[in-house]
Design an enzyme around this catalytic site. Structure first.
Site, PDB file in Angstrom:
ATOM      1  N   HIS A 124     -21.904 -18.120  51.558  1.00  0.00           N
ATOM      2  CA  HIS A 124     -22.124 -16.781  51.330  1.00  0.00           C
ATOM      3  C   HIS A 124     -23.456 -16.097  51.900  1.00  0.00           C
ATOM      4  O   HIS A 124     -24.579 -16.798  52.215  1.00  0.00           O
ATOM      5  CB  HIS A 124     -22.172 -16.695  49.781  1.00  0.00           C
ATOM      6  CG  HIS A 124     -23.905 -17.498  49.206  1.00  0.00           C
ATOM      7  ND1 HIS A 124     -24.848 -17.054  49.231  1.00  0.00           N
ATOM      8  CD2 HIS A 124     -23.665 -18.832  48.812  1.00  0.00           C
ATOM      9  CE1 HIS A 124     -25.575 -17.858  48.739  1.00  0.00           C
ATOM     10  NE2 HIS A 124     -25.017 -19.020  48.401  1.00  0.00           N
ATOM     11  N   ASP A 125     -23.295 -14.958  52.134  1.00  0.00           N
ATOM     12  CA  ASP A 125     -24.348 -14.141  52.743  1.00  0.00           C
ATOM     13  C   ASP A 125     -24.931 -14.545  54.125  1.00  0.00           C
ATOM     14  O   ASP A 125     -26.095 -14.351  54.703  1.00  0.00           O
ATOM     15  CB  ASP A 125     -25.673 -13.898  51.815  1.00  0.00           C
ATOM     16  CG  ASP A 125     -25.354 -13.377  50.285  1.00  0.00           C
ATOM     17  OD1 ASP A 125     -25.162 -12.453  50.368  1.00  0.00           O
ATOM     18  OD2 ASP A 125     -25.390 -14.428  49.389  1.00  0.00           O
ATOM     19  N   GLY A 142     -25.637 -21.200  52.322  1.00  0.00           N
ATOM     20  CA  GLY A 142     -25.899 -19.676  52.163  1.00  0.00           C
ATOM     21  C   GLY A 142     -27.202 -18.829  53.056  1.00  0.00           C
ATOM     22  O   GLY A 142     -28.129 -19.760  53.226  1.00  0.00           O
TER      23      GLY A 142
END
Length: 269
Positions: A124-125, A142
């Protein structure tokens, strides 16, 4: 202009937007908040979901999972998982790309012409630039940033918030817990510098004068004694004319986690 082609067994949710020339193969699943530009191909059993915006000419191979919920303990179902993918990327078999965790203005980002081989994972991100190669089972936690033309070999693992510099090469099985300087090759657990990424620089067409400057900068920055600040000052004085060296120095100075600077062995540079 080619027409849209969707196999009868594919599941394309109401609300999904697919551009002309897209091909969706049997048993693929596309969620309601997916927006897809022209000439994308989604192979059998691939799943694309979340608030995912996709450019043109991408290929999603069988059983990949794109735009799913982030693997993040603080994520809640009412958080939208944002993902943007550029053009001409290839997402391999069983590869996964998580959506962003919180901020709609942020989220996960893939640029153009990236190759994610089988079982690769983008957390994520993460923000990936362009022309990146992630080999089989390479894994990003992440908030990782990967710059242009970086190469992550098979079974590498990258800690959250780490940056991988442009033209960097991460050798197979490396465990990366700090930023990887541009143009450099790292290896091992925990990853340490090995040498300049000669092969990658040559294949990418970096000018010979720039490669020579980077070789000297590598020796001055990582193989000589003294504080890093003093070594950086010496490099700026001697090699300030080189744009590549300037980017290397700027990367080192902007690191928040700290850069990998320890050398595993004094390989020829």
């Amino acid at each position: 202009m080619s027409r849209l082609s969707i196999h009868p067994t594919a599941v394309v949710a109401a609300g999904a937007r697919l551009g002309p020339g897209c091909r969706v193969h049997p048993f693929a699943v596309i969620g309601p908040d997916v927006s897809m530009g022209p000439n994308n191909e989604v192979h059998s059993h691939a799943v694309i979901e979340g608030r995912t915006e996709i450019g043109a000419g991408n290929v999603f191979h069988t059983h990949c999972h794109v735009g799913g919920a982030p693997q993040h303990a603080g994520w809640r179902r009412d958080h939208a998982q944002h993902l943007r993918i550029g053009d001409d990327n290839v997402i391999g078999e069983y590869a996964s790309v998580s959506g962003g965790s919180h901020d709609p203005a942020g989220g996960t980002r893939l640029g153009d012409r990236n190759l994610l081989m089988a079982y690769a994972h983008v957390g994520h991100d993460c923000v990936l630039a362009n022309d990146i190669r992630m080999a089989n089972a390479a894994t990003l936690a992440g908030h990782v940033q990967v710059h242009d033309r970086a190469w992550l070999s098979g079974h590498t693992a990258v800690h959250q918030f780490v940056r991988i510099g442009e033209h960097a090469f991460v050798a197979g099985g490396a465990i990366v817990t700090q930023d990887v300087p541009p143009y450099c090759l790292v290896q091992g657990d925990r990853a340490r510098l090995v040498a300049l990424n000669h092969v990658g620089l040559t294949r990418s067409g970096v000018a010979s004068a720039e490669r020579a400057a980077l070789r000297l900068a590598f020796r001055m920055l990582f193989l000589r004694p003294g504080s890093l600040a003093d070594r950086i000052a010496a490099v700026r004085e001697e090699l300030g004319w080189s744009p590549s060296v300037a980017r290397l120095v700027a990367f080192l100075q902007s690191s928040e986690r700290g850069c990998i600077t320890a050398v595993r062995h004094a390989a020829a540079t």
